[in-house]
Design a protein around this motif. Sequence first.
Motif, mmCIF file in Angstrom:
data_model
loop_
_atom_site.group_PDB
_atom_site.id
_atom_site.type_symbol
_atom_site.label_atom_id
_atom_site.label_comp_id
_atom_site.label_asym_id
_atom_site.label_seq_id
_atom_site.Cartn_x
_atom_site.Cartn_y
_atom_site.Cartn_z
ATOM 1 N N SER A 1 -19.651 58.868 58.415
ATOM 2 C CA SER A 1 -18.230 58.977 58.749
ATOM 3 C C SER A 1 -17.493 59.819 57.721
ATOM 4 C CB SER A 1 -17.605 57.579 58.838
ATOM 5 O OG SER A 1 -18.220 56.812 59.852
ATOM 6 N N ILE A 2 -17.791 59.597 56.450
ATOM 7 C CA ILE A 2 -17.129 60.358 55.391
ATOM 8 C C ILE A 2 -17.525 61.819 55.471
ATOM 9 C CG2 ILE A 2 -16.950 60.666 52.893
ATOM 10 C CD1 ILE A 2 -17.287 57.649 52.596
ATOM 11 N N ALA A 3 -18.809 62.099 55.720
ATOM 12 C CA ALA A 3 -19.271 63.486 55.797
ATOM 13 C C ALA A 3 -18.574 64.226 56.924
ATOM 14 C CB ALA A 3 -20.785 63.517 55.979
ATOM 15 N N ASN A 4 -18.460 63.576 58.073
ATOM 16 C CA ASN A 4 -17.791 64.222 59.209
ATOM 17 C C ASN A 4 -16.299 64.417 58.944
ATOM 18 O OD1 ASN A 4 -20.083 64.487 60.839
ATOM 19 N ND2 ASN A 4 -19.919 62.362 61.560
ATOM 20 N N SER A 5 -15.678 63.434 58.307
ATOM 21 C CA SER A 5 -14.257 63.542 58.016
ATOM 22 C C SER A 5 -13.985 64.627 56.992
ATOM 23 C CB SER A 5 -13.720 62.194 57.520
ATOM 24 O OG SER A 5 -12.341 62.261 57.267
ATOM 25 N N GLN B 1 -22.994 67.681 63.313
ATOM 26 C CA GLN B 1 -22.361 66.434 62.928
ATOM 27 C C GLN B 1 -23.294 65.643 62.013
ATOM 28 O OE1 GLN B 1 -19.342 65.034 63.728
ATOM 29 N NE2 GLN B 1 -18.658 66.896 64.809
ATOM 30 N N ALA B 2 -22.713 64.821 61.174
ATOM 31 C CA ALA B 2 -23.506 63.941 60.312
ATOM 32 C C ALA B 2 -23.819 62.652 61.061
ATOM 33 C CB ALA B 2 -22.747 63.637 59.034
ATOM 34 N N TYR B 3 -25.062 62.204 60.962
ATOM 35 C CA TYR B 3 -25.475 60.959 61.607
ATOM 36 C C TYR B 3 -25.948 59.971 60.539
ATOM 37 C CZ TYR B 3 -25.311 63.732 65.877
ATOM 38 O OH TYR B 3 -24.893 64.532 66.904
ATOM 39 N N ALA B 4 -25.854 58.696 60.866
ATOM 40 C CA ALA B 4 -26.260 57.654 59.920
ATOM 41 C C ALA B 4 -27.757 57.772 59.630
ATOM 42 C CB ALA B 4 -25.932 56.268 60.479
ATOM 43 N N ALA C 1 -25.794 61.406 54.098
ATOM 44 C CA ALA C 1 -25.501 61.991 55.413
ATOM 45 C C ALA C 1 -24.958 63.405 55.193
ATOM 46 C CB ALA C 1 -24.487 61.140 56.164
ATOM 47 N N THR C 2 -25.360 64.331 56.067
ATOM 48 C CA THR C 2 -24.984 65.731 55.883
ATOM 49 C C THR C 2 -24.423 66.322 57.177
ATOM 50 O OG1 THR C 2 -26.722 66.011 54.229
ATOM 51 C CG2 THR C 2 -25.799 68.020 55.191
ATOM 52 N N SER C 3 -23.288 66.962 57.033
ATOM 53 C CA SER C 3 -22.705 67.732 58.138
ATOM 54 C C SER C 3 -22.734 69.211 57.755
ATOM 55 C CB SER C 3 -21.262 67.294 58.426
ATOM 56 O OG SER C 3 -20.443 67.497 57.283
ATOM 57 N N GLU C 4 -22.658 70.072 58.755
ATOM 58 C CA GLU C 4 -22.812 71.498 58.468
ATOM 59 C C GLU C 4 -21.746 72.301 59.217
ATOM 60 O OE1 GLU C 4 -26.789 73.902 57.535
ATOM 61 O OE2 GLU C 4 -26.595 73.352 59.647
ATOM 62 N N LEU C 5 -21.188 73.273 58.510
ATOM 63 C CA LEU C 5 -20.180 74.144 59.086
ATOM 64 C C LEU C 5 -20.637 75.589 58.984
ATOM 65 C CD1 LEU C 5 -18.548 71.886 57.079
ATOM 66 C CD2 LEU C 5 -16.651 72.735 58.483
ATOM 67 N N LEU C 6 -20.137 76.399 59.946
ATOM 68 C CA LEU C 6 -20.439 77.826 59.947
ATOM 69 C C LEU C 6 -19.163 78.597 59.682
ATOM 70 C CD1 LEU C 6 -22.319 80.258 60.498
ATOM 71 C CD2 LEU C 6 -21.674 80.065 62.932
#
Length: 492
Positions: A146-150, A182-185, A53-58
């Motif tokens: 969940s871990i990626a978002n946290s 946001q990261a999704y399952a 799972a991948t989340s992204e920030l700017l």
Amino acid sequence: MDEAEQVQDGNGVTILDLFNAVRKHVITAVVTLVIVMVAICAYTFTRTPQYTATSELLATYRSSAAASGASSNAVELSSGANYINSQIQTYPQLIKTESVLQPVIDDLGLDTTVKELAASVTASNPDGTMLVDISVNDPDPKQASSIANSVAENLRKQVTSTIYSDEGDKIISPVNLTVVQQAYAPASPSSPNVKLNMAIGLVSGIVLGVMVALIKDLLDTRVRRDSDVTTVIDAPVLGSLSRNEAYVGTSPVIISRPASREAEEIRRLRTNVMFVLPDEPLSNVIVVTSAGPSEGKTTLSVNLATAFAENGSKVLLIDADVRNPSVSKALGIEGAVGLTHLITNRVSSHDAIQRYWKPNFHVLPAGKQTMNPSILLNSRAMKALVEQVSGAYDYVIIDTAPMQVANDAAVFAKEGPELLLVAGLGVTEKKLLRQTGRELSTLSIDPVGLAMNYGETEKPQKGGYYYYGDESDDNGRKRQIQHKKSEKMKKD
């Protein structure tokens, strides 16, 4: 020159060599491919599926001027961009620290340590962007998201506030991180990649199979196929004799088993030899030799001579291998008196030459060795004898010593007779064959043809062709030859 250097006379391995190696050792190549594929399958399907799972920030620059409500100038913006670029380079290591991951463990109630969690978390900065991608691998897709978002949220907190605070006094961070994705399952696992692993296994298996086949071919010191011989000796293959007990005994197969497959092999060889013999003096004298011992040259000589005699030709079979006489044993005749006595004028041709089977088939055994064989076979008397019998017989077959033992065959062939080289599949040493080829080339002797011994017996074809049934026994029972009629004949 060692064995590897001798391959292809030092010209290296060609595509044709690879093809021939795989063709000869196709079973080895296939087994290697199967082993590699089984290993890849075992590795792939025993691995626990991992979901990513991948989340992204700017990342943006927060200038002091912007904080006070003033506009930022170009210099400050450029300086801020450089600052962000330098800071982003530290984030892949920053997210693995306790300050970022311990809050994640506490928030989600994970039963793990910071070190273990750090192994499953990665961060990257796509080239030319101000983005930070945070990826998490976990067997549970929901927990991975969940871990990626946290992690993304705690990294944002660390960068924008915590690491810039000083004993409770909060200082505004020049870097502002915003979660933009946001990261999704994930719906499917990221590893193992079954299709990719199978493709890698297939390619690796094929390459490794070819390499194993080539290595096995290079390490094999004996010839296994006709092509192993023809690549060294530039001559046509005139016939092949199968590995069969029919050739063992004191009677040629044409006499003992006239309707057998083996008898047809000899007849085919006889016919091919007749076609390739040139119309020149002494060309009806056929010198039979081999590179080394135990390759079946004597067996071939006696059977070939018998085939010529069966055809009505007047034939003389000479045993010139006086070092190790074998013709008399192969035919079950007396060999105490023969060539050595005839050349030294101790007996007449009437006493030395014997009639065998038919009036037109004569045999001159080797006789007892009384002097140096090389001197004897190179003597004028021997040359005169060859010229004399060449005119008196339709065909003269001379069985000589292997080239490894002596070059008697080359001496005979140099004077005009034709050379027939015998090679035993699975017996002939490649090294000896190459030495023989070089010696014949040095002496400018071109063999009239090659004869292969100990070939594998092919199964008879029944699709409208003749095939052979049971062999006749020693009491002379006729061999049964069956013929499968075509469908058209059946209808008639």
